[in-house]
Motif scaffolding. Structure first.
Motif, short mmCIF file in Angstrom:
data_model
loop_
_atom_site.label_atom_id
_atom_site.label_comp_id
_atom_site.label_asym_id
_atom_site.label_seq_id
_atom_site.Cartn_x
_atom_site.Cartn_y
_atom_site.Cartn_z
N LEU A 86 -3.55 11.62 10.61
CA LEU A 86 -4.65 10.66 10.62
C LEU A 86 -4.76 10.05 9.22
O LEU A 86 -5.52 10.55 8.38
CB LEU A 86 -5.96 11.35 11.00
N PRO A 87 -4.00 9.01 8.92
CA PRO A 87 -4.09 8.41 7.58
C PRO A 87 -5.52 8.05 7.20
O PRO A 87 -5.90 8.13 6.04
CB PRO A 87 -3.20 7.17 7.70
N LEU A 115 0.80 -1.22 0.00
CA LEU A 115 0.00 0.00 0.00
C LEU A 115 0.84 1.27 0.00
O LEU A 115 0.27 2.36 -0.13
CB LEU A 115 -0.93 0.01 1.22
N SER A 116 2.15 1.16 0.15
CA SER A 116 2.97 2.37 0.25
C SER A 116 2.82 3.33 -0.94
O SER A 116 2.83 4.54 -0.75
CB SER A 116 4.44 1.99 0.42
N GLY A 168 -3.94 3.92 2.17
CA GLY A 168 -5.23 3.25 2.22
C GLY A 168 -5.50 2.67 3.58
O GLY A 168 -4.91 3.07 4.58
N ARG A 169 -6.40 1.69 3.63
CA ARG A 169 -6.81 1.08 4.89
C ARG A 169 -6.51 -0.41 4.87
O ARG A 169 -6.85 -1.12 3.93
CB ARG A 169 -8.31 1.29 5.13
N VAL A 170 -5.86 -0.88 5.94
CA VAL A 170 -5.57 -2.30 6.12
C VAL A 170 -6.48 -2.83 7.23
O VAL A 170 -6.51 -2.27 8.33
CB VAL A 170 -4.09 -2.53 6.48
N GLN A 208 0.50 7.20 4.70
CA GLN A 208 -0.95 7.36 4.65
C GLN A 208 -1.69 6.02 4.71
O GLN A 208 -2.69 5.81 4.03
CB GLN A 208 -1.37 8.15 3.40
N ILE A 209 -1.19 5.12 5.55
CA ILE A 209 -1.81 3.81 5.73
C ILE A 209 -2.29 3.70 7.17
O ILE A 209 -1.53 3.95 8.11
CB ILE A 209 -0.80 2.67 5.44
#
Length: 1157
Positions: free
Chosen positions: A840-841, A690-691, A695-697, A748-749
């Protein structure tokens, strides 16, 4: 590992004050640094820029070789090592090669593309060295609150006192920060105090900051650049070109031409829309500013300037590239080191202005202010300002003092030992600030922005005497039904402190407004003169930005570091034997299948999947494949991405493959014998994948990680769960998860953790991956699809909310306050980039934050103070947005006024966050003592300074009558209780919830609501959407309120308990529960049948109404007197005595003994 090795103190540069994401830096929190994040000063972890380009390693900073993104190679090849060949996975019994391909029937072999070796990083395989072990200071004496114990001096929490900056930072998993002025940015960018005049509005670069796009910016020389101006001549456009400093005199505001003898041509208002409660769309109606509506400027000596085409300077360009989020959402503590230059001494009051604009001549141009090219006359203006502003409050507030012949209800003295029925019949309402009605109408909703004291003390010494904490509780991204949205090319902000224009600024005349935070006088841009609501010109004070305390802007390109990222979702699933046994895979995959279309996003939305046991499995979902391909990477010591381009796919283009994978995934591992769990390598793989985008994991974990980096060992002793001694192991066992979370935050993850396990999983360590990446933690103890069906239903409901709820990406938040106040501590899930900018990613509607404040300068000359929270984020649709909340509160000078404005629930919420930090940095007993002393201190202060006539007994003001009850409830809450068997993971999870839950949900966790529901009637009911909702009274949490001939509903936030007495009326049992008698009630009943009876309709309507007031679905447990869940129900009876805890009445006797000393 030494006590200090597990720490991570984010020191922003050498020789600078610390900006720690650890504990509060004050004498209280540093009395007994415990094991965990108590480290010596370390260098700052490099924060990667969101541009996603590899950055140069800053000198003197850590270099995490194991976290660096792998180049787009399809295989890892170490020095002197050849790439292993790809082979076909042949099922159980065959050892998986480093990379293999899972193929379905009839599918051709997938060949690995030509690979190249991974180039080692400069610096080789260096790893972070453990910091030197610091000497452990002597422990602080733990003092119980039981009778006969020695209570130390009641100064454990210096409320509002800023931490001494000379003290070393003490790290802690409790996520908060102590701000330090003049501190460099967490991105490795040196934020030196600005020199000279302030930076102009919408200016792209801060002086002396280098761009992430390699743009050389020389510091500006001479006068400041005007607001909203284009580049000056001599500044060629394009990237990679040095921008020479502007020469010559300053340009006028809102113009790109140099000033001359003639007035500048009028710049027509820009395209802007305003639609409350919905998305903005479409262009505005054509504007004709040359002919404003008649009657707007009656008898004006000078008509509006005529419309003319805006002259552009050759070579000028408005495209600016920011090099950090701190530059975008600028204006923190470092933004105005030099005081604003005004025509008065800073700190002196402005003269009160009567309603309407004053007949004032234009003041001479002060340094830092642009000369007005079109001066307005000193005659009477033809329009009126809003009735009252902060500058007109002197006379209005003068007649609203709380010192009246009859004291207000909030100050009514109550003897707590004599009055038992203190609970209100309904929910506790927050106090209303003592402001004029016109100003209070414009104030922010307490559901979004709430202060512990709605009357702000004039001085810090007055606050210290009151012994009450000063802080804010925020719910910034809350779901709102009515949210004004404005699209404008010009977002008006103060040029000094960068505050957004809001309802509490003061318009001095039609062309000037005064900031309500720093009192800088600013020019009104030409575009702001047009009101998109009334479609009129010349009334800036009627704009929606000045009429709404909460507003959202569609941000222009100046607020973007890069094009807005797409919505990217990556699901990381544990598929070990233990995970398969719980059956959670079926629930998760089915929930995703049902809600796939509800994922927020647009046509760019991407999705991917990773599974792991002792190896890590990727899934090729590239368009054109007949079915998904599994790629197994067994080299978990140095994880890599086998096919970077086909693992994150466009959801709309590859939806069928995604659905096929979700349907087949639960069956792939039904016969697995893998018992090991490599969570750390799987998280590293997710970070690398995701780098490039962020995004969201979403991680689903069912056991203690046992392989690879981040492996953990069990630290819990079940025999000590009920020990009255201090609880050990509340700090992380390793700093791996925190360091990885910081890497994720820089890219931003955000990582959300779902823990589904009945065994110890060391949540104290695992939760760090979510705390510092602005994620969330969800815990389902003893989850099993057969043995615990209630949790299966809860997971299904929670996932539906989680998947479909609104989300913001690559966001940052800053909280500003009026000059004289300072913010020194934050609480919540985040990472601090600079001194006061929260990274706050991801931001979601279910996250809350808390802020501690102090009073640095006397507020004697101020009538009101203001607070503003600005949240800059990217929506799931790819829009850059700014949500701004502004709160205004009065300033008072007496103890009685301070106590009259105390918000007991906000105080309790802030004390809970402070106690969590105290538990981690010192000990659980210290946190419990501090909570008790907080109640003692406040009641003693009221007795000595706020009570006009001394009375016997334990006396409290009406507004604080519930504080001792809430403190008792906190002491018996899972996070802080002793003497009761509490699993370590459940205790840590409760602490996590206290830190990031919004206040409305938090209070039900602390003090549940108890109702009697076997005799519901329509008397006092409310009507919502043609439904009649009964409103039973809230009862005290004591067994004496229960009756065996009744039925009682307890709302504890995440769980609802329906307790049915043995002798409950048969009518209720048959017409509500649908069973013939009491003994027929099932032991595991979790739902009420839909019966066509009045009793059933009322009960179900009331329970549905309670559930609708929170985001996640609370499960209902129907319990009998002999039910196994009766113990959980009784543990919430906080007013009753237990074997190891005092009853509420005994606690009041203890408070009386201490207060009267």
């Amino acid at each position: 590992m030494s006590n200090t090795a597990a720490g991570y103190n984010s020191q922003n540069g050498e020789g600078k004050p610390p900006c720690s994401n650890g504990p509060i830096q004050n004498p209280v929190m540093t009395q007994a640094p415990g094991q965990g994040y108590n480290t010596v000063a370390q260098k700052m972890h490099p924060q990667h820029m969101p541009a996603k380009a590899p950055l140069e390693q800053p000198v003197g900073q850590y270099h995490y070789g194991c976290y660096q993104s792998a180049p787009p190679a399809s295989v890892y090849q170490g020095p002197g090592q050849s790439a292993p060949p790809a082979s076909v996975y042949q099922g159980p019994g065959q050892s998986a090669p480093p990379v293999s391909v899972y193929q379905g029937p009839g599918q051709t072999n997938m060949t690995r593309p030509p690979s190249r070796p991974l180039q080692p990083h400069q610096g080789g395989s260096a790893r972070i060295a453990a910091p030197a072990q610091s000497s452990t200071p002597p422990p602080v004496s733990s003092n119980s609150f039981y009778p006969g114990s020695q209570i130390p001096p009641h100064s454990h929490w210096p409320y509002g006192t800023p931490p001494p900056m000379s003290q070393p930072s003490v790290g802690s998993p409790a996520n908060h920060v102590t701000s330090a002025p003049s501190q460099p940015s967490g991105y490795g960018i040196q934020n030196s105090p600005p020199q000279g005049p302030p930076v102009p509005l919408n200016s792209s670069m801060q002086p002396g900051q280098s761009s992430g796009y390699r743009i050389q910016n020389s510091p500006p020389q001479g006068p400041p650049v005007p607001l909203n101006s284009s580049m000056q001549p001599g500044q060629p456009s394009g990237y990679g070109i040095q921008n020479s400093p502007p020469q010559g005199p300053p340009a006028p505001l809102n113009s790109s031409v140099q000033p001359g003898p003639a007035p500048p041509p009028f710049n027509p208002p820009s395209s802007q829309t305003y639609q409350p409660g919905r998305q903005p769309f479409g262009p505005p109606p054509p504007l004709r500013p040359a002919a404003p509506p008649t009657g707007q400027l009656n008898n004006a000596a000078t008509p509006p300037p005529p419309a003319a085409a805006k002259q552009e300077v050759p070579g000028a360009e408005r495209a600016h590239i920011h090099n950090s989020f701190d530059a975008l959402e600028s204006g923190g503590r470092n933004a105005a080191q030099h005081p604003p230059q005004m025509g008065r001494a800073v700190g002196l009051p402005y003269p009160s202005l009567p309603p309407g604009y004053q007949n004032m001549a234009a003041p001479p141009s002060a340094p830092g202010m642009q000369p007005r090219s079109q001066p307005y006359p000193a005659g009477a203006q033809s329009f009126q300002q809003a009735p009252l502003g902060p500058a007109q409050l002197g006379s209005a507030l003068g007649g609203m003092s709380l010192h009246q012949s009859q004291p207000p209800e909030a100050l009514r003295a109550i003897n707590l030992l004599q009055e038992r029925n203190l609970l209100p019949q309904g929910p506790v309402t927050p106090p209303v600030p003592c402001l004029p009605q016109d100003l209070q109408r414009l104030n922010c909703s307490p559901e979004v922005f709430r202060c512990t004291l709605t009357n702000i003390p004039q001085t810090q010494s007055l606050l210290n005497k009151a012994k009450l904490p000063l802080g804010l509780l925020l719910h910034p991204f809350r779901d709102m039904s009515q949210l004004p949205v404005v699209t404008s090319s010009t977002i008006v902000r103060c040029r000094s402190c960068r505050t957004y224009i809001n309802p509490f600024v003061t318009f001095l005349d039609q062309r000037r407004w005064k900031c309500n935070l720093c009192y800088r006088v600013n020019e009104v841009p030409e575009e702001f003169m047009y009101n998109p609501v009334s479609r009129s010109y010349g009334e800036p004070h009627k704009r929606p930005e000045v009429q709404n305390p909460t507003i959202e802007f569609i941000a222009p390109s100046e607020y973007m570091l890069r094009p807005p990222q797409p919505a990217v979702y990556l699901f990381v699933l544990d598929v070990s034997h233990n995970a398969v046994e719980t059956g959670y895979l079926d629930t998760v995959c089915q929930s995703l299948l049902d809600s796939l279309s509800l994922l927020p996003g647009d046509t760019r939305t991407k999705i991917g999947f990773i599974t792991f046991d002792s190896t890590v499995h990727f899934y090729n979902l590239q368009e054109g494949l007949s079915q998904p391909q599994m790629l197994v990477v067994s080299d978990i010591e140095d994880i890599f991405i086998p096919t970077p381009d086909s693992l994150l796919v466009n959801l709309s283009e590859c939806k069928e493959l995604v659905q096929d994978l979700l349907k087949g995934l639960p069956q792939m591992f039904t016969r697995t014998l893998e018992t090991q769990c490599a969570l750390g390598p799987a998280l590293q793989a997710a970070f690398k994948l995701l780098s490039p985008t962020g995004g969201r994991v979403s991680v689903f974990q069912t056991q203690l990680p046992s392989l690879g980096v981040g492996a953990l060992k069990s630290r819990e002793d079940p025999n000590q769960r009920a020990s009255a001694k201090d609880i050990p192991h509340l700090t992380p066992a390793t700093d791996f998860y925190k360091k990885l979370a910081l890497d994720c935050s820089g890219q931003q993850i955000a990582v959300d953790l779902f823990l589904l396990s009945g065994q110890y999983c060391d949540l104290a360590s695992l939760a760090c991956i979510s705390k510092y990446s602005a994620g969330g933690v969800h815990y389902y103890p003893s989850y099993h699809h057969l043995h615990n069906p209630a949790q299966v239903e809860q997971l299904q409901r929670d996932l539906k909310r989680y998947i479909s709820r609104k989300i913001g990406f690559e966001s940052v938040m800053r909280v500003r306050c009026t000059k004289g106040l300072s913010i020194h501590t934050f609480h919540g899930n985040f990472f601090v980039r600079s001194t006061d900018l929260l990274s706050l990613p991801n931001i979601n509607p279910d996250s809350g934050f808390a802020v501690q404040m102090s009073i640095e300068e006397n507020l004697v000359d101020m009538q009101v103070v203001s607070f503003q929270a600005a949240l800059l984020y990217t929506s799931s649709k790819g829009e850059r947005r700014i949500r701004v909340h502004t709160l205004c509160l009065p300033v008072v000078n007496s103890m009685a006024d301070i106590f009259a404005g105390a918000d007991v629930q906000a105080i309790t919420g802030l004390l809970a966050s402070m106690a969590v930090d105290r538990s981690v940095t010192a000990s659980l007993s210290d946190a419990r003592d501090a909570l008790v002393n907080a109640a003692i201190d406040s009641l003693r202060a009221y007795r000595s300074g706020g009570l006009s006539v001394h009375q016997p007994g334990l006396v409290a003001p009406a507004c604080l009558r519930l504080l001792p009850l809430y403190v008792v409830a906190l002491l018996k809450q899972k996070a802080f209780r002793t003497g009761t068997s509490t699993r370590l993971d459940e205790r840590v999870f409760a602490m996590c919830q206290l830190k990031y839950q919004p206040l409305a949900y938090l209070m039900l966790m602390i003090h549940p609501a108890l109702y009697r529901v076997d005799n519901l009637t329509d008397e006092g009911a409310i009507s919502i959407a043609d439904r009649t909702i009964p409103q039973p009274a809230i009862l005290q949490l004591s067994v004496e309120k229960l009756s065996r001939d009744g039925s009682f509903l307890m709302d504890s936030g995440s769980v609802l308990y329906l307790w049915v007495g043995r002798n409950c009326a048969p009518n209720f049992i048959t017409q509500v529960l649908g069973v013939p008698n009491y003994t027929a009630i099932p032991q595991t009943m979790t739902q009420l049948p839909e019966l066509d009876t009045a009793e059933s309709t009322r009960t179900r309507a009331f329970i549905s109404w309670l559930r609708e007031q929170r985001p996640f679905y609370p499960i209902l447990h129907v319990i009998r007197e002999e039910s196994p869940l009766k113990a959980s129900f009784m543990q919430h009876m906080v007013e009753d005595r237990t074997e190891s805890a005092l009853s509420y009445y005994e606690f009041l006797l203890h408070l009386q003994q201490q207060v009267n000393k």
